[in-house]
Design a protein around this motif. Structure first.
Motif, PDB file in Angstrom:
ATOM      1  N   ASP A  44       0.807  -1.220   0.000  1.00 35.26           N
ATOM      2  CA  ASP A  44       0.000   0.000   0.000  1.00 35.26           C
ATOM      3  C   ASP A  44       0.844   1.274   0.000  1.00 35.26           C
ATOM      4  OD1 ASP A  44      -2.281  -1.523  -0.003  1.00 35.26           O
ATOM      5  OD2 ASP A  44      -2.670  -1.317   2.146  1.00 35.26           O
ATOM      6  N   HIS A  45       1.997   1.246   0.679  1.00 32.84           N
ATOM      7  CA  HIS A  45       2.768   2.471   0.891  1.00 32.84           C
ATOM      8  C   HIS A  45       4.065   2.531   0.099  1.00 32.84           C
ATOM      9  CE1 HIS A  45       0.232   4.025   4.167  1.00 32.84           C
ATOM     10  NE2 HIS A  45       0.089   2.758   4.513  1.00 32.84           N
ATOM     11  N   GLY A  46       4.472   1.435  -0.526  1.00 36.88           N
ATOM     12  CA  GLY A  46       5.702   1.452  -1.299  1.00 36.88           C
ATOM     13  C   GLY A  46       6.935   1.330  -0.428  1.00 36.88           C
ATOM     14  N   PRO A  47       8.124   1.659  -0.997  1.00 39.01           N
ATOM     15  CA  PRO A  47       9.388   1.501  -0.264  1.00 39.01           C
ATOM     16  C   PRO A  47       9.338   2.170   1.107  1.00 39.01           C
ATOM     17  CG  PRO A  47       9.803   2.048  -2.570  1.00 39.01           C
ATOM     18  CD  PRO A  47       8.327   2.189  -2.358  1.00 39.01           C
ATOM     19  N   SER A  48       9.795   1.422   2.119  1.00 38.40           N
ATOM     20  CA  SER A  48       9.681   1.900   3.495  1.00 38.40           C
ATOM     21  C   SER A  48      10.922   1.516   4.293  1.00 38.40           C
ATOM     22  CB  SER A  48       8.457   1.274   4.180  1.00 38.40           C
ATOM     23  OG  SER A  48       7.277   1.498   3.440  1.00 38.40           O
ATOM     24  N   THR A  49      11.257   2.347   5.251  1.00 36.69           N
ATOM     25  CA  THR A  49      12.273   1.974   6.223  1.00 36.69           C
ATOM     26  C   THR A  49      11.638   1.071   7.270  1.00 36.69           C
ATOM     27  OG1 THR A  49      11.813   3.817   7.712  1.00 36.69           O
ATOM     28  CG2 THR A  49      13.373   4.227   5.906  1.00 36.69           C
ATOM     29  N   ALA A  50      12.467   0.454   8.093  1.00 36.26           N
ATOM     30  CA  ALA A  50      11.949  -0.393   9.162  1.00 36.26           C
ATOM     31  C   ALA A  50      11.067   0.419  10.112  1.00 36.26           C
ATOM     32  CB  ALA A  50      13.100  -1.042   9.922  1.00 36.26           C
ATOM     33  N   THR A  51      11.488   1.635  10.414  1.00 34.39           N
ATOM     34  CA  THR A  51      10.712   2.477  11.321  1.00 34.39           C
ATOM     35  C   THR A  51       9.361   2.846  10.714  1.00 34.39           C
ATOM     36  OG1 THR A  51      12.716   3.383  12.323  1.00 34.39           O
ATOM     37  CG2 THR A  51      10.683   4.671  12.571  1.00 34.39           C
ATOM     38  N   GLU A  52       9.362   3.187   9.431  1.00 33.86           N
ATOM     39  CA  GLU A  52       8.106   3.523   8.770  1.00 33.86           C
ATOM     40  C   GLU A  52       7.152   2.339   8.734  1.00 33.86           C
ATOM     41  OE1 GLU A  52       9.744   6.958   5.652  1.00 33.86           O
ATOM     42  OE2 GLU A  52       9.749   4.831   5.075  1.00 33.86           O
ATOM     43  N   GLU A  89      11.461  -2.754  -0.324  1.00 34.50           N
ATOM     44  CA  GLU A  89      10.346  -2.691  -1.271  1.00 34.50           C
ATOM     45  C   GLU A  89       9.838  -4.088  -1.602  1.00 34.50           C
ATOM     46  OE1 GLU A  89       9.188  -0.727  -5.638  1.00 34.50           O
ATOM     47  OE2 GLU A  89      11.253  -0.635  -4.871  1.00 34.50           O
ATOM     48  N   LEU A  90       8.530  -4.194  -1.739  1.00 29.18           N
ATOM     49  CA  LEU A  90       7.895  -5.416  -2.218  1.00 29.18           C
ATOM     50  C   LEU A  90       7.664  -5.255  -3.715  1.00 29.18           C
ATOM     51  CD1 LEU A  90       6.440  -8.155  -1.722  1.00 29.18           C
ATOM     52  CD2 LEU A  90       4.347  -6.835  -1.281  1.00 29.18           C
ATOM     53  N   PRO A  91       8.403  -5.988  -4.570  1.00 22.36           N
ATOM     54  CA  PRO A  91       8.200  -5.856  -6.020  1.00 22.36           C
ATOM     55  C   PRO A  91       6.771  -6.175  -6.415  1.00 22.36           C
ATOM     56  CG  PRO A  91      10.227  -7.058  -5.549  1.00 22.36           C
ATOM     57  CD  PRO A  91       9.492  -6.917  -4.244  1.00 22.36           C
ATOM     58  N   LEU A  98       1.678 -12.459  -2.751  1.00 26.65           N
ATOM     59  CA  LEU A  98       1.619 -12.284  -1.297  1.00 26.65           C
ATOM     60  C   LEU A  98       0.442 -11.452  -0.780  1.00 26.65           C
ATOM     61  CD1 LEU A  98       5.431 -11.695  -0.614  1.00 26.65           C
ATOM     62  CD2 LEU A  98       4.126 -13.804  -0.325  1.00 26.65           C
ATOM     63  N   VAL A  99      -0.172 -10.614  -1.617  1.00 28.31           N
ATOM     64  CA  VAL A  99      -1.243  -9.766  -1.102  1.00 28.31           C
ATOM     65  C   VAL A  99      -2.503  -9.739  -1.965  1.00 28.31           C
ATOM     66  CG1 VAL A  99       0.362  -8.253   0.126  1.00 28.31           C
ATOM     67  CG2 VAL A  99      -0.358  -7.645  -2.194  1.00 28.31           C
ATOM     68  N   ASP A 100      -2.426 -10.204  -3.202  1.00 28.39           N
ATOM     69  CA  ASP A 100      -3.594 -10.137  -4.086  1.00 28.39           C
ATOM     70  C   ASP A 100      -4.461 -11.366  -3.882  1.00 28.39           C
ATOM     71  OD1 ASP A 100      -5.478  -9.868  -6.039  1.00 28.39           O
ATOM     72  OD2 ASP A 100      -4.075  -9.572  -7.700  1.00 28.39           O
TER      73      ASP A 100
END
Length: 356
Positions: A44-52, A89-91, A98-100
């Motif tokens: 949903d949010h795209g590339p993220s850091t561990a904290t995000e 990032e989840l390609p 994994l999510v669809d």
């Protein structure tokens, strides 16, 4: 004559077992990403850091970082090392797996199912020693939801669009409308798919598991078909009235302690001449060591889930997941049918039968 796979050296077999154990750890990591909502958050949010990721999912950042790094090392996620802190990032191609929940590539429920059986391994050991069983109820929410989620894409995207139209007379009958029964309906995805694909149908889903029926009713309401799809908690073997224009059993016959009794009931409740259709696992005709990876997975289901559940009941035939076509034919004849013929529907995992 001894049949087996090609013989491996000690080192080759050790490497094989290493891969098996590594895969088991990865499956449990998949379960964490599923239940903690991490895959969905990344999608949903795209590339993220561990904290995000942790902030967005309400989880712990230190655990998130370790899991994210493991997922990169195992090839599930990618990492932007040029960014400080690192972004993960989840390609998009992986997100379908994994999510669809509607994609036929959706595989995450497999991890959820085997997580459920893993929790019960001590009980399975005891059952194997004594001849007892471990029921679906004991396996709990994870197993129940995984079972429904695994079959949902096939039902939602293939059943009425690609598969049933391959049998013209059945497709025409369903298109014309009427009342059909879905025996062992679980969380209701086949019932819902039939109603969506054939707008003139009224579908009655029946299952012995009350939580599954409650979930099925919610699912039908959310899909806007609750006016034509109803669900009841009932033992299908006790059904009596001939009231249905078609009767289906989707991937449940091999689980039943008394499949003959249920098949006999399906014969009773079908109107004269109405089709009785069974979908179950696509297995080899006979046991063979080179049956392939699908049958290997089916045996995994059987030793950890379906056979123990079957053995948890009294007076059970204990079929197990790997039900051969000849076994179903025997059950059908014992239930009063002339046999079970294989329908011309080609699917990697499932075989469709018409009982006559």
């Amino acid at each position: 004559m001894t049949a087996s796979h090609p013989e491996l050296t000690t080192d080759q077999f050790a490497a094989k077992i290493f891969d098996v154990v590594r895969g088991a750890a990865s499956a449990q990591a998949l379960y964490l990403g599923d239940r903690l909502g991490w895959y969905r958050t990344l999608a949903d949010h795209g590339p993220s850091t561990a904290t995000e990721l942790a902030e967005r999912s309400g989880t712990d950042a230190r655990y998130a970082r370790e899991w994210l790094e493991q997922q990169v090392v195992s090839g599930v996620l990618t990492a932007d090392l040029a960014h400080d802190p690192v972004r993960f990032e989840l390609p998009r191609a992986h997100a379908a797996v994994l999510v669809d929940t509607e994609s036929t590539s959706f595989m995450l429920p497999l991890a959820r199912l085997f997580a459920a059986t893993g929790v019960r391994l001590p009980d399975l050991v005891q059952a194997y020693r004594t001849g007892g069983g471990v029921s679906w109820a004991q396996l709990g929410v994870d197993a129940r939801e995984a079972q429904g989620a695994m079959n949902r894409p096939v039902f939602s995207t293939q059943l009425t669009i690609e598969l049933l139209p391959l049998v013209p007379d059945l497709h025409q009958l369903l298109t014309a409308g009427g009342r059909v029964a879905d025996i062992g309906c679980g969380e209701g995805w086949a019932s819902i798919a039939l109603a969506v694909g054939y707008p003139s149908l009224h579908v009655h889903g029946i299952d012995v598991d009350a939580p599954s029926i409650a979930a099925a009713a919610r699912n039908a309401s959310e899909r806007g078909v609750a006016d034509r799809v109803t669900f009841d908690v009932a033992d299908a073997a006790e059904l009596r009235d001939a009231a249905y224009d078609a009767v289906f059993a989707f991937e449940c016959i091999h689980d039943l302690p008394d499949p003959v009794g249920v098949l006999a009931a399906m014969r009773r409740i079908a109107e004269p001449g109405a089709p009785v259709i069974v979908m179950d696992e696509r297995t080899a005709d006979v046991f063979t060591p080179d049956a392939g990876p699908v049958e290997e997975l089916l045996y995994g289901y059987s030793i950890l889930c379906c056979l123990p559940d079957g053995k948890s009941h009294e007076n059970t035939v204990a079929t197990g997941t790997v039900m051969r076509a000849s076994t179903l034919d025997t059950y059908a004849r014992s239930a009063g049918f002339d046999g079970a013929s294989v329908l011309p529907i080609d699917h990697e995992f499932f075989r469709f039968y018409r009982l006559q």
